[in-house]
Enzyme design. Structure first.
Site, PDB file in Angstrom:
ATOM      1  N   ARG A 188       0.864  -1.216   0.000  1.00 17.81           N
ATOM      2  CA  ARG A 188       0.000   0.000   0.000  1.00 17.81           C
ATOM      3  C   ARG A 188       0.890   1.253   0.000  1.00 17.81           C
ATOM      4  NH1 ARG A 188      -4.776   0.642  -1.591  1.00 17.81           N
ATOM      5  NH2 ARG A 188      -5.577  -1.055  -0.302  1.00 17.81           N
ATOM      6  N   ARG A 210       1.771  -6.247  -9.873  1.00 18.51           N
ATOM      7  CA  ARG A 210       2.168  -5.667  -8.572  1.00 18.51           C
ATOM      8  C   ARG A 210       2.272  -6.716  -7.462  1.00 18.51           C
ATOM      9  NH1 ARG A 210      -3.109  -2.449  -6.043  1.00 18.51           N
ATOM     10  NH2 ARG A 210      -4.463  -4.268  -5.956  1.00 18.51           N
ATOM     11  N   HIS A 242       0.428   3.694 -10.369  1.00 18.33           N
ATOM     12  CA  HIS A 242      -0.570   4.142  -9.389  1.00 18.33           C
ATOM     13  C   HIS A 242       0.100   4.892  -8.225  1.00 18.33           C
ATOM     14  CE1 HIS A 242      -3.759   3.729  -6.383  1.00 18.33           C
ATOM     15  NE2 HIS A 242      -4.539   3.059  -7.202  1.00 18.33           N
ATOM     16  N   GLU A 302      -2.524   9.157 -10.663  1.00 20.29           N
ATOM     17  CA  GLU A 302      -2.054   7.938 -11.333  1.00 20.29           C
ATOM     18  C   GLU A 302      -1.961   8.143 -12.838  1.00 20.29           C
ATOM     19  OE1 GLU A 302      -5.168   6.209  -8.197  1.00 20.29           O
ATOM     20  OE2 GLU A 302      -4.932   5.001 -10.003  1.00 20.29           O
TER      21      GLU A 302
HETATM   22  O1  TA6 Z   1      -7.030   4.602  -7.386  1.00 20.07           O
HETATM   23  C1  TA6 Z   1      -8.078   4.103  -8.101  1.00 20.07           C
HETATM   24  C2  TA6 Z   1      -8.544   2.790  -7.504  1.00 20.07           C
HETATM   25  O2  TA6 Z   1      -9.084   1.971  -8.508  1.00 20.07           O
HETATM   26  C3  TA6 Z   1      -9.563   3.076  -6.394  1.00 20.07           C
HETATM   27  O3  TA6 Z   1     -10.861   2.748  -6.822  1.00 20.07           O
HETATM   28  C4  TA6 Z   1      -9.084   2.202  -5.223  1.00 20.07           C
HETATM   29  O4  TA6 Z   1      -9.673   0.921  -5.294  1.00 20.07           O
HETATM   30  C5  TA6 Z   1      -7.586   2.193  -5.468  1.00 20.07           C
HETATM   31  O5  TA6 Z   1      -7.465   2.052  -6.882  1.00 20.07           O
HETATM   32  C6  TA6 Z   1      -6.800   1.179  -4.658  1.00 20.07           C
HETATM   33  O6  TA6 Z   1      -7.056  -0.121  -5.124  1.00 20.07           O
HETATM   34  P1  TA6 Z   1      -6.367  -1.332  -4.290  1.00 20.07           P
HETATM   35  O7  TA6 Z   1      -6.744  -2.590  -5.028  1.00 20.07           O
HETATM   36  O8  TA6 Z   1      -4.867  -1.103  -4.304  1.00 20.07           O
HETATM   37  O9  TA6 Z   1      -6.914  -1.237  -2.895  1.00 20.07           O
END
Ligand code: TA6
Length: 285
Positions: free
Chosen positions: A63, A89, A158, A258
């Site tokens: 994260r 990832r 991201h 992102e």
């Molecule tokens: O940042 C866009 C996104 O698709 C959000 O909807 C949120 O789900 C984020 O990515 C994080 O996704 P993750 O699977 O890493 O919790």
């Protein structure tokens, strides 16, 4: 200080990491997910945010930092059982080469077809991530189609930014751009003025231009190449509470901007062809 690229772990259970170091900056990359964990320019704090509750284990995405969403962004279009944001990832990548370019340390990591990837994405591919650390951070993701059939991908670098206080952020560069609001039934809107955040935001902008994140720690520029979508996300209070690797107050410190190709901007790659998406991140002030 001579520019260098070294292996060093930062936590026992942590997957091995690479450290790109020079007198201009320090950057750390985990081989797990080819995940850029931090980018610290000289005389600055880390521009990237990492959760203090991040998971560092097989099958889980870290994260924070810059997760690689590939070969699909978000939920798999037809099979919910497949991992959100694809498998790049959560896979262990190989280090292909490291060195210095014009005095700047760099590393190239690769992920290629395996029995596991074929289960999830039935094509032969080569995925390469190149990271160059200077006063700025340049991250390039190149997809090469090694199959006999074309394939389509959606993708994102991201990036999570440390912005100290989300209520004091102005994100410019998206003015008058159209966006899909993922929190309002994917309806389309047009951005009036800079983006400010006072609630959960999850938007996909039609954008290939540079953005500037004006925040209490400085002004960060985010410059895309080969990208036609920009996602802006902050989970705010309730969603942050639902995420196991996000402390309750962490939403205040971070903002995702992102660099992506999503939806109508998906990319079709013919056999033998390659496509690169790149983001350059720099602290301007
Ligand atoms: O940042 C866009 C996104 O698709 C959000 O909807 C949120 O789900 C984020 O990515 C994080 O996704 P993750 O699977 O890493 O919790």
């Amino acid at each position: 200080m001579q520019p260098s690229v070294t292996y060093e772990g930062i936590r026992e259970e942590y997957p091995p990491i690479l450290t790109l170091r020079s007198d201009k900056s320090i950057c750390q990359i985990a081989l797990h997910g080819a995940h850029v964990l931090s980018f610290i320019p000289a005389e600055s704090k880390d521009l990237l945010w990492i959760s203090d509750q991040a998971h560092y284990r097989e099958g889980k995405a870290i994260r924070g930092g810059i997760p690689i969403c590939w070969p699909w962004f978000g939920a798999h279009p037809s099979e919910d059982s497949k991992p959100s944001h694809g498998f790049a990832r959560i896979s262990t990548w190989e280090v292909v080469r490291t060195g210095t370019e014009e005095g700047n340390p760099y590393a190239v990591l690769a992920l290629t077809t395996s029995a596991e990837t074929k289960q999830l994405f039935d094509y032969d591919f080569l995925l390469e991530l190149k990271v160059v650390a200077s006063e700025s951070l340049q991250v390039s993701l190149t997809t090469t189609n090694q199959d006999t059939r074309s394939f389509v991908i959606t993708e994102a670098l991201h990036s999570y930014f440390d912005i100290a206080d989300i209520t004091k952020v102005r994100l410019s560069g998206l003015e008058m751009k159209s966006y899909i609001d993922q929190l309002q039934h994917n309806h389309r809107f047009r951005q009036e003025g800079p983006v400010t955040i006072d609630r959960e935001v999850d938007r996909i902008y039609q954008n290939g231009d540079a953005c500037r994140i004006d925040n209490p720690l400085g002004i960060y520029s985010v410059t895309p190449t080969g990208s036609r979508s920009t996602v802006v996300w902050n989970p705010w209070i309730d969603k942050a509470r639902r995420l196991s690797d996000f402390s309750d107050e962490a939403y205040r410190r971070m903002l995702c901007v992102e660099t992506a190709n999503i939806g109508d901007d998906r990319v079709t790659i013919a056999p033998g062809e390659s496509h690169t998406i790149r983001v350059t991140i720099k602290k301007e002030e």
